[in-house]
Design an enzyme around this catalytic site. Structure first.
Site, PDB file in Angstrom:
ATOM      1  N   CYS A  50      48.730 128.590 -84.485  1.00 12.44           N
ATOM      2  CA  CYS A  50      48.781 129.396 -84.267  1.00 12.44           C
ATOM      3  C   CYS A  50      47.079 130.548 -83.753  1.00 12.44           C
ATOM      4  O   CYS A  50      46.342 130.024 -83.014  1.00 12.44           O
ATOM      5  CB  CYS A  50      48.798 130.217 -85.748  1.00 12.44           C
ATOM      6  N   SER A  77      44.739 112.869 -82.891  1.00 11.39           N
ATOM      7  CA  SER A  77      43.580 112.138 -82.673  1.00 11.39           C
ATOM      8  C   SER A  77      42.552 111.869 -83.117  1.00 11.39           C
ATOM      9  O   SER A  77      42.403 112.131 -84.259  1.00 11.39           O
ATOM     10  CB  SER A  77      43.939 113.506 -81.577  1.00 11.39           C
ATOM     11  N   LEU A  92      52.711 129.095 -84.723  1.00 14.99           N
ATOM     12  CA  LEU A  92      54.033 127.542 -84.106  1.00 14.99           C
ATOM     13  C   LEU A  92      53.808 126.983 -85.519  1.00 14.99           C
ATOM     14  O   LEU A  92      53.209 126.311 -86.693  1.00 14.99           O
ATOM     15  CB  LEU A  92      52.967 126.371 -83.614  1.00 14.99           C
ATOM     16  N   SER A  93      55.361 127.224 -86.253  1.00 13.17           N
ATOM     17  CA  SER A  93      55.908 126.525 -87.231  1.00 13.17           C
ATOM     18  C   SER A  93      55.497 125.177 -87.431  1.00 13.17           C
ATOM     19  O   SER A  93      55.864 124.378 -86.799  1.00 13.17           O
ATOM     20  CB  SER A  93      57.172 127.456 -87.129  1.00 13.17           C
ATOM     21  N   ILE A  94      55.130 124.911 -88.390  1.00 11.18           N
ATOM     22  CA  ILE A  94      54.590 123.424 -88.701  1.00 11.18           C
ATOM     23  C   ILE A  94      55.166 123.121 -90.549  1.00 11.18           C
ATOM     24  O   ILE A  94      55.909 122.510 -90.778  1.00 11.18           O
ATOM     25  CB  ILE A  94      53.330 123.315 -88.927  1.00 11.18           C
ATOM     26  N   ASP A 133      50.670 126.561 -96.671  1.00 14.28           N
ATOM     27  CA  ASP A 133      49.392 126.323 -96.964  1.00 14.28           C
ATOM     28  C   ASP A 133      48.785 128.092 -96.620  1.00 14.28           C
ATOM     29  O   ASP A 133      48.253 127.841 -97.033  1.00 14.28           O
ATOM     30  CB  ASP A 133      48.501 125.566 -96.487  1.00 14.28           C
ATOM     31  N   ASN A 147      45.098 130.459 -88.620  1.00 16.32           N
ATOM     32  CA  ASN A 147      45.250 129.486 -87.838  1.00 16.32           C
ATOM     33  C   ASN A 147      44.806 128.002 -88.705  1.00 16.32           C
ATOM     34  O   ASN A 147      43.622 127.896 -88.774  1.00 16.32           O
ATOM     35  CB  ASN A 147      44.786 129.734 -86.966  1.00 16.32           C
ATOM     36  N   GLY A 148      45.625 127.307 -88.491  1.00 11.58           N
ATOM     37  CA  GLY A 148      45.229 125.769 -89.169  1.00 11.58           C
ATOM     38  C   GLY A 148      46.036 125.034 -89.860  1.00 11.58           C
ATOM     39  O   GLY A 148      46.800 125.479 -90.098  1.00 11.58           O
ATOM     40  N   GLU A 149      46.026 124.266 -90.950  1.00 11.97           N
ATOM     41  CA  GLU A 149      46.658 123.481 -91.832  1.00 11.97           C
ATOM     42  C   GLU A 149      45.227 123.065 -93.020  1.00 11.97           C
ATOM     43  O   GLU A 149      44.659 122.096 -92.981  1.00 11.97           O
ATOM     44  CB  GLU A 149      46.772 121.916 -90.992  1.00 11.97           C
TER      45      GLU A 149
END
Length: 675
Positions: A2, A376, A51-53, A101, A76-78
């Site tokens: 996000c 990555s 940004l939907s994850i 989360d 913002n993050g995971e």
């Protein structure tokens, strides 16, 4: 993934809306604003682009609140360990309305306050507004390694923050002005080390740090750091046991980071790091009977590859993909770099003279047609000692023991050699020249010098007298020495790894990976930077198992051993190759006209920062092949594009770019000059 934004006693909802909208590429699926005005007139606002994850439903809408609406978060993050944390919180009576989360972080803060960050394993940058007491407070944090960005500006008792610096330029009274000390760092390193930015008054929250804003005061503290044991006191685990442990921990990290409610894929070069990630992902994907894993390989046409030894061999990646049963897409890029560069400079927020960001953008742009998440290999080199500069340190030690007359002769002969453009010797010669210029220095100074691209003498030569007078005496590499001081007790290889992890990786590699992926609305995850994996490697792997040998050392030795049986020998034997781009070719061809225009005598004179005659000398020497100044010319080209993107637009017209030196100078620069 996000884009976040926020204001405290600065601006209004309309301002917050502009800050959030300018980051819409970071979150095209959803957006939201929340604000609160207290009886005393104080104002707090949070904004989000999503940004939907995970949990694609409306339940993941942000900003998000707790049950009674007194605690709000923009995030913002995971967080990869969020399922375990959620179960623990549910056991303590917390109730959840979504499967995100984000909500776990919110409830964890309710439970633990500022200490919540110590339980998180992942990548994150967030802000939480807490209205449970009479005085509102805003808690902010950035992840352990700085994978996700957090920019902020502080003016008196007012605060603004965002995922991107450009969002802060939407705030009243925030003008784009150059911090001259940061500019000096940019010309030294190709990028500006955290916490500075090239914008006056805009800073970055350091990795592993948290902040609390209350009663108009900002208090910042460090909650985590990567640590190493004293030299010679690393745990003495047998090599085979250590390799198995690393393989298991790395596999766990990769599989944990594959959790997603949207399609995911991976970068795949010919290198060890990305290949290892793909091999583990392919095995996990096959077990779930899903479609083949999608992988993406960037390559350039042969005309670009001539004389370049930093571009991966796409044939190796293609063979590995076939062996693993992956659906590999080879992206042959011939970008119109003259048109692309200004756009990417805008997305980067700051000039960043590493052309690898172009490659990162192009692969993310192509991958975005199929997937939303990419894994990555960033971080593997810093964790396991993968860069050639670590070996160069030991070569320099050996070289420094030669008689003085031999060293002087070698330096004179090699220093006078042409750049060898178009041959395979260009890269090695450039590295040897860099090593020779610093070989006689003490170890710490030698390593820092090898991280620079224009030393103080060269910078003084290119600056106008007015510009030099403003930065003379400024310690551009002070952060590097401070980092060395923190790990003086450790083996010198670990000291180098610490420095690169804290400064080079965060300020450069992770920054351009975030900005270029977000420009394409793609999330990039980095399994090597699992906090628990990194802590284990730092404390348990002795230096000789990271860099093994002396004259021709094997980089990442223990990780290669860990991947035995996971990867074919062809990949395990692959030498290090950078995720680079053919700047030399571009400057000589595609960007020749742009270079002549943007670095022309009249334009440089108008800026008042650099001597036009010295710049022309660099260009002439480079084009003639006498010296390889491709990196330095790229620096100035990128800087000029940044100034056009931000400084000129902020000033209102290009006519005002001939700003006074006093107007460009930040408060910090003025204080340093006075001192």
């Amino acid at each position: 993934m996000c884009g976040i934004s926020g204001l405290v006693n600065w601006g209004d909802r309309e301002t917050l809306g502009r800050m959030t909208a300018v980051q819409s590429h970071r979150g095209p699926n959803d957006g939201g604003l929340w604000d609160h005005r207290s009886p005393d007139g104080s104002y707090i606002g949070l904004g989000s682009r999503r940004l939907s994850i995970l949990d694609l439903s409306a339940g993941g809408h942000m900003p998000m609140s707790n049950e009674d609406g007194r605690v709000w978060i923009t995030y913002n993050g995971e967080i990869y360990n969020f399922p375990d944390l959620r179960r623990e919180l549910e056991g303590k009576g917390h109730r959840f309305r979504s499967n995100t989360d984000t909500e776990v972080v919110l409830h964890l803060y309710e439970e633990m306050g500022q200490e919540c960050v110590t339980r998180l394993n992942g990548m994150f940058a967030f802000a939480i507004c807490d209205l449970r007491e009479s005085t509102p407070r805003v808690f902010m944090a950035r992840d352990h390694f700085g994978i996700k960005p957090f920019y902020y500006a502080l003016r008196g008792r007012r605060l603004a923050f965002a995922s991107e610096a450009k969002a802060l330029l939407e705030v009243p009274e925030m003008e784009a002005r150059i911090d001259l000390q940061a500019l000096d760092q940019y010309l030294t390193f190709l990028w500006v080390p955290d916490p500075k930015t090239l914008f006056e008054g805009i800073l970055k929250l350091l990795a592993g740090h948290r902040a609390m804003f209350r009663d108009g005061r900002l208090e910042i503290s460090q909650y985590w750091d990567l640590s190493f044991p004293p030299a010679g006191q690393e745990f003495r685990l047998p090599e085979d046991h250590l390799a198995r442990e690393i393989e298991e921990r790395f596999r766990h990290s990769v599989e944990q980071q594959m959790v997603s409610d949207v399609p995911l894929g991976a970068f795949l070069s010919a290198g060890l790091d990305s290949s290892s990630i793909v091999a583990i992902m392919a095995t996990a994907t096959a077990k779930t009977a899903k479609a083949p894993l999608r992988t993406y390989t960037v390559t350039f046409p042969k005309k670009y590859r001539k004389g370049e030894n930093t571009l991966d061999d796409p044939a190796v990646a293609a063979r590995l993909a076939r062996t693993l049963g992956c659906e590999n897409q080879q992206i042959v890029v011939e970008p119109d770099v003259a048109d692309l560069l200004p756009k990417l400079c805008w997305h980067m927020d700051e000039p960043t003279a590493d052309p690898a960001l172009i490659t990162a953008y192009l692969v993310c742009r192509e991958a975005s047609r199929d997937v939303t998440v990419l894994l990555s290999g960033v971080g593997g080199d810093e964790l396991f000692a993968g860069y050639r500069k670590y070996a160069a340190h030991y070569w320099a030690q050996m070289y420094s023991k030669l008689p003085g007359w031999m060293r002087r002769g070698a330096e004179s002969a090699i220093g006078g050699m042409p750049g060898l453009r178009g041959t395979s010797f260009k890269g090695p010669l450039r590295m040897v020249k860099k090593m020779l210029r610093s070989a006689a220095l003490p170890a710490e100074e030698r390593f820092v010098r090898n991280c620079t691209y224009l030393d103080s003498v060269q910078r003084e030569g290119v600056y106008t007298p007015e510009m030099w007078s403003e930065v003379a005496g400024w310690d551009s590499d002070g952060q590097h020495r401070a980092a060395f001081e923190k790990v003086q007790h450790a083996d010198f290889l670990n000291q180098m790894l610490y420095l690169d992890t804290k400064i080079f990786m965060t300020s450069l590699n992770l920054t351009y990976n975030d900005k270029m992926s977000m420009a394409c609305s793609v999330e990039v995850r980095v399994p090597f930077l699992d906090r628990e994996l990194a802590e284990f490697v730092a404390w348990n792997v002795p230096p000789r198992m990271k860099l093994k040998g002396f004259f021709s050392p094997t980089t990442k030795h223990i990780f290669r051993e860990a991947m035995q049986g996971v990867l074919p020998d062809e990949v395990l034997r692959q030498p290090k190759a950078g995720f680079a781009a053919p700047t030399d070719y571009w400057l000589a061809n595609d960007l020749r006209e742009m270079t002549d225009d943007l670095l022309s005598e009249s334009r440089l004179r108008g800026r008042g920062l650099f001597r036009s005659e010295r710049m022309q000398r660099l260009i002439v020497e480079h084009r003639s092949g006498r010296q390889d100044w491709s990196t330095q010319i790229w620096q100035f080209l990128t800087l000029e594009l940044w100034m056009q993107n931000f400084i000129d637009r902020s000033a209102g017209s290009t006519a005002s770019t001939r700003d006074s030196m006093n107007g460009w100078m930040s408060r910090e620069s003025k204080q340093a000059a006075i001192a």
